[in-house]
Design an enzyme around this catalytic site. Structure first.
Site, PDB file in Angstrom:
ATOM      1  N   GLU A 175      55.654 -23.976 -18.777  1.00  0.00           N
ATOM      2  CA  GLU A 175      54.479 -24.108 -17.905  1.00  0.00           C
ATOM      3  C   GLU A 175      55.012 -24.477 -16.536  1.00  0.00           C
ATOM      4  O   GLU A 175      55.379 -25.631 -16.288  1.00  0.00           O
ATOM      5  CB  GLU A 175      53.540 -25.195 -18.435  1.00  0.00           C
ATOM      6  CG  GLU A 175      52.898 -24.875 -19.773  1.00  0.00           C
ATOM      7  CD  GLU A 175      51.891 -23.724 -19.684  1.00  0.00           C
ATOM      8  OE1 GLU A 175      51.491 -23.350 -18.568  1.00  0.00           O
ATOM      9  OE2 GLU A 175      51.532 -23.189 -20.739  1.00  0.00           O
TER      10      GLU A 175
ATOM     11  N   CYS B 121      49.442 -28.004 -10.582  1.00  0.00           N
ATOM     12  CA  CYS B 121      49.951 -26.628 -10.608  1.00  0.00           C
ATOM     13  C   CYS B 121      48.809 -25.648 -10.391  1.00  0.00           C
ATOM     14  O   CYS B 121      49.019 -24.528  -9.940  1.00  0.00           O
ATOM     15  CB  CYS B 121      50.634 -26.354 -11.937  1.00  0.00           C
ATOM     16  SG  CYS B 121      49.564 -26.742 -13.325  1.00  0.00           S
TER      17      CYS B 121
END
Ligand code: NAP
Length: 479
Positions: A251, A285
């Site tokens: 990720e 993010c």
């Protein structure tokens, strides 16, 4: 939390680092040291790995219902202690208390979700085309895992990995970010209380990430790496995993486009922008990094966003009424300052913010920049701060091309009232997730993850547990 552990958690016991090392944990709102925690070295990492390897076989045999109930108990314990967890998280990470409470609920939800998935691990079977052979499919845990998490969501990034690993029957070594080890250590305490057997989870905060993790990835006993962090570090870890063909979930970073068409409801778009930009002070993010707004509404959108951003209260997250806490540390703030200075040098106009305040703590004000030059560094770098960079566009093809013109592909946001356009543009975006007329996509029941250099695999949703399971196919001829 009053009795937050500060030692390593190995084999179900709290222990000091073998060499006695400790690392300081700072309060980003003052820059002062909150406490010291044990600082794992390679020897501690080996012990943690051994504990995970030793526990693996028996843990894999545990009844799914037993694993499910441990997760369910931990979910309830976390929620009971929401306030303590939130205060702990705010003190080590900086986010406002209200957001920290939101993260506690979000983090706990991964345990509830995967407690439900633990008892739904499916297999399969059937008759093969020759009509004679049968196949039986079962699913087995991948084995001991190394989990590496960042500082921006200190609790949720851990539960998003630990939840499916427990559900699948994997054991783990967790290496949290050195800025925010306390939330992970407190979580280990909760899981112990919830009945997790010794050795299933081991937690090793460290200031020596490379020395601690590389031997585990190259050693051949860790079978899976689940990493959340920057693309640069992800790339390095993928190379380390290649040697022993370690399975990976990655990720990684994002560079989210936030697209506002001329037919968007501007109130909805500004609400969405506040969430997509300001959640976690922009240190996410999923944060909107590039705002593309149709030229006919760009000025109005920027004006409304600047008004909302300018009204936010900046201060220590622990204080009531604060909307925006400090950035994680001085280096994080310096990066934001440099990106804003570069954009302004190239002609961007700050409508609000843009100036670093005096005083202690790594605070940076909510900032809106318009007339941003497409060549500015912040167009190709995760800002990771409360800065909205706005560019005008003229037509759909152009904006799709510009949105996709990046090596990242985590998430995109699209604001339009037209269904055709909404679907057409969403499908053309090279991203793993799209927020359609919303600035928030994260949800434990949905598969979270990116394409291109934003990562490999998905966390959460029905598929989140797949990352921790392997198929085994049994061939059975029938005579
Ligand atoms: P980072 O520098 O990549 O660090 C992430 C983690 O990796 C930390 O625990 C870090 O520890 C560790 N690490 C660094 N070098 C390592 C090495 N050589 N071996 C083993 N571990 C190593 O990222 P960050 O600055 O903490 O976090 C921000 C990044 O995470 C952003 O790019 C953000 O987009 C991304 N992120 C992605 C998601 C997602 O789901 N896609 C979610 C949240 C954040 P040290 O700090 O000690 O080096």
């Amino acid at each position: 939390m009053t009795d937050t552990p500060t030692q390593l958690f190995i084999g179900g016991a709290w222990v000091d680092a073998a060499d006695g090392a400790t690392l300081p944990v700072d309060d980003p709102s003052t820059g002062e040291i909150l406490c010291h925690v044990a600082d794992a070295g390679p020897k501690d990492a080996r012990l943690a790995e051994e504990a995970a390897v030793r526990a693996q076989e028996e843990w894999a045999r545990t009844a799914p219902r037993a694993r499910s109930e441990i997760l369910r108990r931990a979910y309830e314990l976390i929620l009971e202690r929401t306030d303590e967890f939130a205060r702990l998280m705010t003190s080590e990470m900086g986010k406002p208390l209200a957001e920290a409470r939101g993260e506690v609920a979000y983090a706990a939800e991964f345990f509830r979700w995967f407690s439900e998935e633990a008892v739904r691990i499916d297999g399969g079977g059937g008759v093969l085309p020759d009509g004679r052979n049968r196949m039986l499919l079962s699913r087995r845990p991948v084995g001991p895992c190394l989990l590496i998490t960042p500082w921006n969501f200190p609790l949720a990034m851990g539960t998003r990995k630990i939840g499916p690993a427990i559900a699948a029957g994997c054991t783990m070594v967790l290496k949290p970010a050195p800025q925010t080890p306390l939330s992970s250590l407190a979580l280990a305490g909760i899981l112990k209380e919830a009945g997790l057997p010794d050795g299933v989870l081991n937690v090793v905060p460290t200031s020596r990430a490379g020395e601690v993790c590389e031997p585990l990835l190259r050693g051949g006993r860790i079978r899976k790496l689940s990493f959340t962090g920057s693309t640069a570090v992800g790339r390095l870890l993928l190379a380390q995993c290649a040697d022993k063909v370690v399975r990976t979930s990655m990720e990684l970073g994002g560079n989210a486009p936030f697209i506002v068409f001329e037919d968007a409801d501007l109130d909805v778009a500004v609400d969405g922008a506040m969430l997509a930009k300001m959640r976690n002070m922009g240190e996410a993010c999923t944060a909107a990094n590039r705002f593309f707004v149709h030229r006919s509404v760009a000025e109005e959108f920027a004006r409304r966003l600047a008004t909302r951003m300018g009204a936010l209260v900046v201060g220590p997250g622990i204080r009531d009424g604060v909307d925006v806490g400090p950035l994680i540390d001085a280096a994080g703030r310096a990066k934001v300052e440099e990106l804003v200075a570069d954009a302004v040098e190239r002609g961007a106009r700050p409508l609000v913010g843009g100036t670093t305040p005096d005083g202690p703590g790594s605070f940076y004000p909510p900032t809106v920049l318009t007339d941003v030059d497409p060549g500015s560094r912040l167009m190709e770098t995760e800002i990771f701060g409360p800065v909205a960079a706005i560019l005008a566009f003229d037509d759909e093809d152009e904006v799709v091309h510009r949105a996709n013109d990046t090596p990242w592909g985590l998430v995109g946001y699209v604001f339009t009232e037209g269904l055709d356009r909404a679907l057409r543009v969403s499908e053309r975006l090279e991203v793993g997730m799209v927020g359609l007329n919303t600035g928030l996509v994260s949800n434990p029941a949905a598969p979270f993850g990116g394409v291109k250099q934003s990562g490999l695999g998905r966390e959460g949703g029905r598929v989140g547990i797949d990352e921790f399971l392997e198929y085994q196919y049994l061939a059975v001829p029938v005579r």
